[in-house]
Design an enzyme around this catalytic site. Structure first.
Site, PDB file in Angstrom:
ATOM      1  N   ARG A 102      27.985  25.805  47.114  1.00 41.79           N
ATOM      2  CA  ARG A 102      28.401  25.083  45.895  1.00 41.79           C
ATOM      3  C   ARG A 102      28.385  25.947  44.638  1.00 41.79           C
ATOM      4  NH1 ARG A 102      25.124  20.793  48.014  1.00 41.79           N
ATOM      5  NH2 ARG A 102      26.420  19.423  49.255  1.00 41.79           N
ATOM      6  N   LYS A 159      39.172  30.615  35.912  1.00 43.12           N
ATOM      7  CA  LYS A 159      40.081  29.959  36.857  1.00 43.12           C
ATOM      8  C   LYS A 159      40.091  30.784  38.124  1.00 43.12           C
ATOM      9  CE  LYS A 159      43.424  27.475  34.035  1.00 43.12           C
ATOM     10  NZ  LYS A 159      44.845  27.404  33.624  1.00 43.12           N
ATOM     11  N   GLU A 186      51.817  39.620  30.395  1.00 45.53           N
ATOM     12  CA  GLU A 186      50.770  38.666  29.973  1.00 45.53           C
ATOM     13  C   GLU A 186      50.261  39.018  28.567  1.00 45.53           C
ATOM     14  OE1 GLU A 186      50.062  35.881  31.523  1.00 45.53           O
ATOM     15  OE2 GLU A 186      49.977  36.146  33.707  1.00 45.53           O
ATOM     16  N   LYS A 232      41.772  34.897  24.357  1.00 40.61           N
ATOM     17  CA  LYS A 232      41.526  34.001  25.498  1.00 40.61           C
ATOM     18  C   LYS A 232      40.098  33.456  25.467  1.00 40.61           C
ATOM     19  CE  LYS A 232      42.224  33.189  30.361  1.00 40.61           C
ATOM     20  NZ  LYS A 232      42.833  33.577  31.614  1.00 40.61           N
ATOM     21  N   GLU A 268      40.814  22.964  30.387  1.00 40.62           N
ATOM     22  CA  GLU A 268      42.231  22.717  30.122  1.00 40.62           C
ATOM     23  C   GLU A 268      42.555  21.243  29.866  1.00 40.62           C
ATOM     24  OE1 GLU A 268      44.939  25.417  32.176  1.00 40.62           O
ATOM     25  OE2 GLU A 268      46.386  23.813  32.249  1.00 40.62           O
ATOM     26  N   ARG A 302      44.097  24.950  26.209  1.00 40.41           N
ATOM     27  CA  ARG A 302      44.170  26.009  27.232  1.00 40.41           C
ATOM     28  C   ARG A 302      45.516  26.021  27.968  1.00 40.41           C
ATOM     29  NH1 ARG A 302      39.613  28.318  31.466  1.00 40.41           N
ATOM     30  NH2 ARG A 302      40.991  29.892  32.341  1.00 40.41           N
ATOM     31  N   ASN A 305      49.639  28.958  29.607  1.00 38.34           N
ATOM     32  CA  ASN A 305      50.617  28.928  30.695  1.00 38.34           C
ATOM     33  C   ASN A 305      52.054  29.040  30.196  1.00 38.34           C
ATOM     34  OD1 ASN A 305      48.805  28.546  32.953  1.00 38.34           O
ATOM     35  ND2 ASN A 305      48.356  26.570  32.024  1.00 38.34           N
ATOM     36  N   HIS A 329      54.797  30.014  32.530  1.00 36.03           N
ATOM     37  CA  HIS A 329      54.265  29.990  33.894  1.00 36.03           C
ATOM     38  C   HIS A 329      54.875  28.913  34.789  1.00 36.03           C
ATOM     39  CE1 HIS A 329      51.510  32.914  32.373  1.00 36.03           C
ATOM     40  NE2 HIS A 329      50.807  32.956  33.490  1.00 36.03           N
ATOM     41  N   HIS A 387      55.998  30.459  38.000  1.00 38.21           N
ATOM     42  CA  HIS A 387      55.428  30.134  39.311  1.00 38.21           C
ATOM     43  C   HIS A 387      56.520  29.688  40.282  1.00 38.21           C
ATOM     44  CE1 HIS A 387      51.042  29.384  37.756  1.00 38.21           C
ATOM     45  NE2 HIS A 387      51.333  30.651  37.888  1.00 38.21           N
ATOM     46  N   HIS A 393      53.766  38.763  39.716  1.00 42.71           N
ATOM     47  CA  HIS A 393      53.426  37.614  38.872  1.00 42.71           C
ATOM     48  C   HIS A 393      53.860  37.856  37.415  1.00 42.71           C
ATOM     49  CE1 HIS A 393      51.244  34.199  37.288  1.00 42.71           C
ATOM     50  NE2 HIS A 393      50.622  34.999  36.452  1.00 42.71           N
TER      51      HIS A 393
HETATM   52  P1  NAD Z   1      47.337  42.146  42.284  1.00 39.07           P
HETATM   53  O1  NAD Z   1      45.935  41.730  42.345  1.00 39.07           O
HETATM   54  O2  NAD Z   1      48.214  41.848  43.443  1.00 39.07           O
HETATM   55  O3  NAD Z   1      47.370  43.715  41.999  1.00 39.07           O
HETATM   56  C1  NAD Z   1      48.607  44.354  41.931  1.00 39.07           C
HETATM   57  C2  NAD Z   1      48.711  45.518  42.927  1.00 39.07           C
HETATM   58  O4  NAD Z   1      48.081  46.656  42.373  1.00 39.07           O
HETATM   59  C3  NAD Z   1      48.064  45.274  44.280  1.00 39.07           C
HETATM   60  O5  NAD Z   1      48.849  45.889  45.264  1.00 39.07           O
HETATM   61  C4  NAD Z   1      46.732  46.011  44.148  1.00 39.07           C
HETATM   62  O6  NAD Z   1      46.241  46.420  45.382  1.00 39.07           O
HETATM   63  C5  NAD Z   1      47.113  47.174  43.278  1.00 39.07           C
HETATM   64  N1  NAD Z   1      46.055  47.710  42.432  1.00 39.07           N
HETATM   65  C6  NAD Z   1      45.169  46.997  41.698  1.00 39.07           C
HETATM   66  N2  NAD Z   1      44.457  47.811  40.914  1.00 39.07           N
HETATM   67  C7  NAD Z   1      44.875  49.064  41.164  1.00 39.07           C
HETATM   68  C8  NAD Z   1      44.519  50.329  40.645  1.00 39.07           C
HETATM   69  N3  NAD Z   1      43.625  50.468  39.660  1.00 39.07           N
HETATM   70  N4  NAD Z   1      45.136  51.417  41.153  1.00 39.07           N
HETATM   71  C9  NAD Z   1      46.095  51.268  42.116  1.00 39.07           C
HETATM   72  N5  NAD Z   1      46.507  50.102  42.616  1.00 39.07           N
HETATM   73  C10 NAD Z   1      45.899  49.011  42.129  1.00 39.07           C
HETATM   74  O7  NAD Z   1      48.083  41.504  41.023  1.00 39.07           O
HETATM   75  P2  NAD Z   1      47.689  41.258  39.504  1.00 39.07           P
HETATM   76  O8  NAD Z   1      48.940  41.435  38.763  1.00 39.07           O
HETATM   77  O9  NAD Z   1      46.488  42.001  39.102  1.00 39.07           O
HETATM   78  O10 NAD Z   1      47.280  39.711  39.509  1.00 39.07           O
HETATM   79  C11 NAD Z   1      48.222  38.711  39.773  1.00 39.07           C
HETATM   80  C12 NAD Z   1      47.478  37.467  40.219  1.00 39.07           C
HETATM   81  O11 NAD Z   1      46.635  37.015  39.165  1.00 39.07           O
HETATM   82  C13 NAD Z   1      48.382  36.319  40.585  1.00 39.07           C
HETATM   83  O12 NAD Z   1      47.971  35.762  41.799  1.00 39.07           O
HETATM   84  C14 NAD Z   1      48.163  35.323  39.469  1.00 39.07           C
HETATM   85  O13 NAD Z   1      48.361  33.999  39.875  1.00 39.07           O
HETATM   86  C15 NAD Z   1      46.750  35.600  39.092  1.00 39.07           C
HETATM   87  N6  NAD Z   1      46.384  35.191  37.729  1.00 39.07           N
HETATM   88  C16 NAD Z   1      45.261  34.449  37.592  1.00 39.07           C
HETATM   89  C17 NAD Z   1      44.859  34.062  36.333  1.00 39.07           C
HETATM   90  C18 NAD Z   1      43.568  33.316  36.171  1.00 39.07           C
HETATM   91  O14 NAD Z   1      43.295  32.857  35.060  1.00 39.07           O
HETATM   92  N7  NAD Z   1      42.765  33.191  37.207  1.00 39.07           N
HETATM   93  C19 NAD Z   1      45.587  34.438  35.207  1.00 39.07           C
HETATM   94  C20 NAD Z   1      46.734  35.207  35.388  1.00 39.07           C
HETATM   95  C21 NAD Z   1      47.116  35.588  36.672  1.00 39.07           C
HETATM   96  N1  GLY Z   2      46.048  32.092  32.812  1.00 38.64           N
HETATM   97  C1  GLY Z   2      45.876  30.771  32.319  1.00 38.64           C
HETATM   98  C2  GLY Z   2      44.448  30.386  32.062  1.00 38.64           C
HETATM   99  O1  GLY Z   2      43.536  31.131  32.305  1.00 38.64           O
HETATM  100  O2  GLY Z   2      44.214  29.311  31.621  1.00 38.64           O
END
Ligand code: NAD
Ligand code: GLY
Length: 366
Positions: free
Chosen positions: A124, A146, A188, A230, A240, A244, A248, A251, A255, A268
């Protein structure tokens, strides 16, 4: 130099540390680990570059003997699913992780979202620390709690709010990040400016080339500005209920594009770039914003090397169907984040689907 920004959530407040070489400087983040089980979760691109270092830094730390395991997940959005979360939970079970165990998420947003979700579920909720290694994760996904995974029906449909104990953004890790991923992260950054910081938008227009050249000062400035923004939003509206949702911007379109194109086709951040432009166009069509601001956004995204039109062949009806399943929607219909211009995003309820279709169909010929 390290910049520290605090996310002020009372007893759950935590620091975001931004600086070069932080991975090796355990002093600056070691206190976030409370128990003796540490599971490092990373992916198969990032782990070979940085996991061993993290492991070594923790092993030589004299404060308390730690048991450290590393779990590698396959990289990429196509793997951000319940199977991946289950693998983290299985690893925690095998490890005998107690309630004071800590998950260290070392990677981009995909690793952070999966590992954070597993940490939210195990017993949990156990501690986790974010070590973001992409620009996107540093400016957005590692902050705010998130966590979650995708469902075949749509992105991020399964998840939990679970704040990390700390965020440690080591700028040196960006040196290995592919250019395309850096640009996706900049989308972003632009989003933050679009929502509520018109001055920052101007700053980005003046520093697009410097950012693309990975100038450390410019990157630090952009990351800190996004995190500060943020953090403020999350402090005021963690779950949210209101403000918040503005984070998005772009998004709901993004998405839908990401899922419909097939996860991994559009990154993304790329989908968000196109989505922001569609949201801006829709705002103009609904008469709440002018074309001039849309054009500035278009120009900035182009200068940053980001796509500004959806991949050809996507069906507008299918995109709209996906948008109907967005988490922001209420029973009354589509609820979108639109803008009145740069720095002035707002939630618009019951958006006319015909206007959305018009915008989606308008991109067919691009
Ligand atoms: P990702 O995690 O897929 O990383 C992108 C690529 O870069 C991957 O292939 C990874 O292996 C590689 N990589 C990462 N760091 C590296 C480094 N330092 N050197 C070499 N390669 C590296 O993608 P992302 O763009 O970081 O994240 C996208 C995700 O984040 C999506 O799933 C999205 O929905 C999510 N997201 C979440 C939130 C949240 O608030 N939780 C907000 C925005 C996005
Ligand atoms: N990326 C949107 C949020 O964190 O709320």
């Amino acid at each position: 130099m390290t910049t520290t920004i605090e996310v002020g959530l009372g007893a759950r407040r935590y620091p975001i540390r931004i600086g070069a070489g932080l991975l090796d400087d355990a002093q600056s983040w070691r206190e976030a680990i409370r128990g003796s089980h540490v599971l490092i979760v990373s992916d198969d691109n990032v782990a070979p570059l940085y996991a061993q270092r993290l492991c070594e830094v923790l092993s030589v730390d004299g404060t308390q003997a730690l048991r450290i395991e590393t779990l590698l997940l396959p990289a990429g959005e196509a793997n951000k699913n319940l199977d991946a979360a289950a693998r983290v939970l299985d690893a925690l079970a095998q490890f005998g992780a107690t309630r004071d165990a800590c998950v260290l998420a070392l990677g981009g947003g995909v690793v952070g979202d999966i590992a954070g979700f597993a940490a939210a579920c195990w017993m949990r909720g156990i501690d986790f620390v974010q070590f973001p290694t992409t620009l996107l994760a540093m400016v957005d996904s590692s902050v705010g709690g998130k966590t979650g995974v995708d469902h075949p029906a749509g992105k991020n449909l399964i998840g939990a709010f679970h704040q990390p104990r700390a965020v440690v953004a080591d700028l040196e890790t960006l040196a290995t990040l592919p250019d395309r991923e850096l640009r996706a992260g900049l989308a972003e950054v632009v989003k933050t400016a679009c929502i509520g910081d018109a001055d920052f938008f101007g700053w980005l227009e003046g520093h697009a080339d410097t950012l693309l050249a990975r100038d450390p000062d410019a990157l630090t400035h952009a990351i800190a500005r996004c995190c500060r923004y943020k953090a403020g939003v999350v402090e005021r509206d963690e779950r949210e209920a209101g403000e918040r949702a503005l984070l998005n911007f772009g998004h709901t379109f993004g998405h839908a594009l990401e899922a419909e194109a097939g996860y991994g086709t559009l990154l993304h951040g790329e989908a968000v770039a196109i989505g922001m432009l569609l949201a801006a166009r829709l705002s103009t069509q609904l008469g709440i914003a002018t074309d001039a601001d849309t054009e500035r956004l278009h120009a900035l995204l182009q200068r940053l090397g980001l796509p500004t039109a959806p991949p050809s062949g996507l069906d507008p009806d299918a995109l709209l169907a996906r948008m109907r399943l967005d988490k922001k929607n209420r029973a009354g219909g589509l609820r979108l984040i639109l803008w009145r211009g740069i720095g002035r995003a707002e939630v618009v309820e019951r958006v006319d689907e015909r206007a959305v279709m018009h915008v989606l169909e308008g991109t067919r010929g691009e």
